[in-house]
Design a protein around this motif. Sequence first.
Motif, short mmCIF file in Angstrom:
data_model
loop_
_atom_site.label_atom_id
_atom_site.label_comp_id
_atom_site.label_asym_id
_atom_site.label_seq_id
_atom_site.Cartn_x
_atom_site.Cartn_y
_atom_site.Cartn_z
N ASP A 92 0.83 -1.21 0.00
CA ASP A 92 0.00 0.00 0.00
C ASP A 92 0.86 1.25 0.00
OD1 ASP A 92 -2.24 -1.60 0.04
OD2 ASP A 92 -2.66 -1.29 2.18
N SER A 93 1.92 1.25 0.78
CA SER A 93 2.77 2.44 0.83
C SER A 93 3.49 2.65 -0.50
CB SER A 93 3.77 2.35 1.98
OG SER A 93 4.71 1.32 1.76
N ARG A 94 3.88 1.57 -1.18
CA ARG A 94 4.49 1.72 -2.50
C ARG A 94 3.50 2.27 -3.50
NH1 ARG A 94 7.66 -3.50 -1.60
NH2 ARG A 94 5.66 -4.42 -2.05
N ALA B 213 1.66 6.88 -6.57
CA ALA B 213 0.60 7.84 -6.87
C ALA B 213 1.09 9.27 -6.65
CB ALA B 213 -0.63 7.55 -6.02
N ASP B 214 1.85 9.49 -5.59
CA ASP B 214 2.41 10.82 -5.33
C ASP B 214 3.37 11.24 -6.44
OD1 ASP B 214 0.96 11.00 -3.00
OD2 ASP B 214 2.64 10.47 -1.69
N ARG C 6 2.80 14.41 -8.96
CA ARG C 6 3.80 15.48 -9.12
C ARG C 6 4.21 15.62 -10.59
NH1 ARG C 6 5.99 13.47 -4.24
NH2 ARG C 6 7.65 12.43 -5.37
N ALA C 7 4.40 14.50 -11.25
CA ALA C 7 4.79 14.53 -12.66
C ALA C 7 3.70 15.17 -13.52
CB ALA C 7 5.09 13.12 -13.16
#
Length: 71
Positions: free
Chosen positions: A16-18, A23-24, A28-29
Amino acid sequence: MRDDELAREIDQLLRDSRVNARADVVERALWVAVRRLEERVRTLERLAGTATEEGTLRSGIGRGDESAMTD
């Protein structure tokens, strides 16, 4: 909680953290891409304005109208 349940839960948290980290990064991209596109639009608008101004002057020259050169 048994060791295998704990291991699965930890594994799920890591996945989940990956996913959230990816997603972050993607978000940003995308924002960087949006800003670049906005900059390109502004540049093209400026160029279009310049081309329109120059086109007005050149259109008079192309017709043999020397008064356009002195404006």
